[in-house]
Design a protein around this motif. Structure first.
Motif, short mmCIF file in Angstrom:
data_model
loop_
_atom_site.label_atom_id
_atom_site.label_comp_id
_atom_site.label_asym_id
_atom_site.label_seq_id
_atom_site.Cartn_x
_atom_site.Cartn_y
_atom_site.Cartn_z
N ASP A 254 8.24 -3.09 -7.02
CA ASP A 254 8.60 -3.34 -5.63
C ASP A 254 8.17 -2.16 -4.77
O ASP A 254 8.45 -1.00 -5.11
N VAL A 255 7.47 -2.46 -3.69
CA VAL A 255 7.00 -1.41 -2.79
C VAL A 255 7.37 -1.76 -1.35
O VAL A 255 7.60 -2.92 -1.02
N THR A 256 7.41 -0.74 -0.53
CA THR A 256 7.63 -0.92 0.90
C THR A 256 6.38 -0.47 1.64
O THR A 256 5.85 0.61 1.39
N VAL A 257 5.91 -1.32 2.54
CA VAL A 257 4.78 -0.98 3.39
C VAL A 257 5.31 -0.79 4.81
O VAL A 257 5.73 -1.74 5.46
N ASN A 258 5.34 0.46 5.25
CA ASN A 258 5.76 0.79 6.60
C ASN A 258 4.50 1.17 7.38
O ASN A 258 4.05 2.31 7.33
N ALA A 259 3.96 0.19 8.08
CA ALA A 259 2.67 0.38 8.76
C ALA A 259 2.87 0.88 10.18
O ALA A 259 2.22 0.40 11.12
N GLU A 260 3.78 1.86 10.35
CA GLU A 260 4.02 2.37 11.70
C GLU A 260 2.78 3.11 12.21
O GLU A 260 1.96 3.62 11.45
N SER A 266 5.11 13.35 16.57
CA SER A 266 6.35 13.17 15.81
C SER A 266 6.12 13.32 14.31
O SER A 266 7.08 13.48 13.55
N GLY A 267 4.86 13.23 13.87
CA GLY A 267 4.56 13.30 12.45
C GLY A 267 4.62 11.96 11.75
O GLY A 267 4.37 11.86 10.54
N ALA A 268 4.94 10.88 12.49
CA ALA A 268 5.01 9.55 11.89
C ALA A 268 3.62 9.10 11.43
O ALA A 268 2.63 9.29 12.14
N ARG A 269 3.59 8.52 10.22
CA ARG A 269 2.32 8.02 9.68
C ARG A 269 2.58 6.72 8.93
O ARG A 269 3.67 6.53 8.36
N PRO A 270 1.61 5.82 8.92
CA PRO A 270 1.76 4.63 8.07
C PRO A 270 1.82 5.06 6.62
O PRO A 270 1.12 6.01 6.22
N GLU A 271 2.64 4.36 5.82
CA GLU A 271 2.81 4.82 4.44
C GLU A 271 3.28 3.69 3.54
O GLU A 271 3.82 2.68 3.99
N VAL A 272 3.05 3.91 2.26
CA VAL A 272 3.52 3.01 1.21
C VAL A 272 4.49 3.80 0.35
O VAL A 272 4.15 4.90 -0.11
N ILE A 273 5.68 3.24 0.14
CA ILE A 273 6.71 3.92 -0.65
C ILE A 273 7.08 3.05 -1.83
O ILE A 273 7.35 1.85 -1.68
N ILE A 274 7.07 3.64 -3.01
CA ILE A 274 7.45 2.94 -4.24
C ILE A 274 8.71 3.61 -4.77
O ILE A 274 8.65 4.74 -5.28
N THR A 275 9.85 2.96 -4.61
CA THR A 275 11.11 3.54 -5.07
C THR A 275 11.15 3.58 -6.59
O THR A 275 10.86 2.57 -7.25
#
Length: 351
Positions: A254-260, A266-275
């Motif tokens: 399970d992954v999260t795609v946060n395409a912000e 602010s340092g915000a970047r699109p990212e993929v997180i795998i818990t």
């Protein structure tokens, strides 16, 4: 010389600040477990303002107009409502052209906020709320693998990661998307035609992780209702080996795609997180490093743009480049065995 860090990390502690752009209501609680799509705060805001010059329309002095105005600060005003009525046998009437809220009143004028809409702030990552920012949002912490991208279309979702790219220079075509991929996050390689994006929307998928995207498809990608993260650039670029290796080895998780949207301030970047499961809290990734031999780096400019290498030596002083420019530079050994001289400004540390 300090270096920017592009995070591609197998296991790290991830802390993210999630804030509303305007003051609102925080819905999450301290120590609450959240999923990426949970709404943690909300607010209402008005997209437009309408100024009613009551004094001018009634042909009276501002102080007289203030006495005739029927609404006060923060009052809701229905569309076509009588904002003020003049005096005399045939009085003039000032009406609200649209429904709105009084943002300011005085000086014979009324300022209306119109076009009110609701903002819902989603968590963006799975984790635990470790701090509440009053009226603005939360700070969330989790642990897992992290892959940052260079472009996102502003959407968030999560699901099972499926790899159909097979290799870093794979190309996503519409005919590779079948019903078995419905509801998946797809590691998909390059996109060279619009039909692939449309086909992904029709399934629908829960997200695409792309190595590159043709610039002409950027607007279409923004319109897609699923998140799209681009890891390497625009045009026809393969995925860098570090990102591809980390993502492909975590397929079926399970992954999260946060395409912000990327925000350098602010340092915000699109990212993929795998818990990932942990027995102890891993260290947080560094935001800056100092260039030194042995560091893994990524090329930020052609001709080796996107390639991964290792710094073998930092050159003393300034180096004269083929272009004739003088710059601080390093010898970098690329994964293909070639050693190149690269200006430090064209490198970012991977880690």
């Amino acid at each position: 010389m300090q270096a920017p860090v592009h995070h591609i990390v197998g296991l790290t502690s991830i802390v993210r600040e999630r804030l509303l752009p305007v003051s609102g209501t925080v819905l999450a609680r301290l120590n609450q477990k959240v999923s990426p799509t949970d709404v943690v705060a909300e607010a209402t805001w008005s997209r437009e303002h309408v100024l009613l010059n009551v004094a001018h329309q009634l042909h009276v002095r501002p102080e007289v107009a203030d006495r005739l105005i029927k609404f006060n600060f923060k009052d809701m005003v229905p569309a076509n409502a009588e904002v003020a009525i003049g005096e005399g046998l045939f009085p003039r009437v000032v009406r609200a052209p649209r429904e709105g809220r009084v943002a300011a009143v005085g000086g014979g004028q009324v300022l209306l906020e119109v076009g009110e809409s609701k903002i819902e702030l989603r968590a963006g990552i799975p984790g635990t709320v470790i701090e509440i920012v009053p009226n603005r949002g939360v700070i969330i912490q989790t642990a897992g693998a992290l892959v940052q991208g260079i472009w996102g279309n502003g959407r968030i979702d999560s699901g099972l990661l499926v790899n159909i790219a097979e290799k870093p220079d794979g190309v996503l075509t519409a005919d590779r998307l079948d019903v078995s991929l419905r509801g998946s996050i797809i590691l998909a390689g390059m996109v060279k035609d619009a039909e692939a994006l449309q086909a992904a929307a029709e399934l629908p998928v829960r997200g695409l992780i792309l190595s590159s995207l043709y610039p002409s498809f950027i607007q279409l990608a923004r319109e897609m209702r699923y998140p799209i993260v681009v890891t390497d650039g625009f045009g026809s670029m393969p995925m860098n080996s570090a990102a591809f290796r980390l993502l492909s080895t975590n397929a079926k998780r399970d992954v999260t795609v946060n395409a912000e949207v990327f925000d350098r301030y602010s340092g915000a970047r699109p990212e993929v997180i795998i818990t990932l499961p942990i027995s102890s809290e891993p260290p947080a990734p560094r935001e800056v490093e100092t260039f030194a031999p042995g560091l893994q780096v990524r090329m930020r400019r052609p001709p080796a743009m996107g390639m991964i290498g290792v710094i073998s030596a930092i050159k003393p002083g300034l180096t004269t480049l083929p272009s004739g420019l003088h710059a601080h530079a390093a010898d970098v050994k690329l994964e293909n065995g070639e050693t190149v001289v690269v200006p430090l400004v064209n490198l970012e540390v991977v880690g």
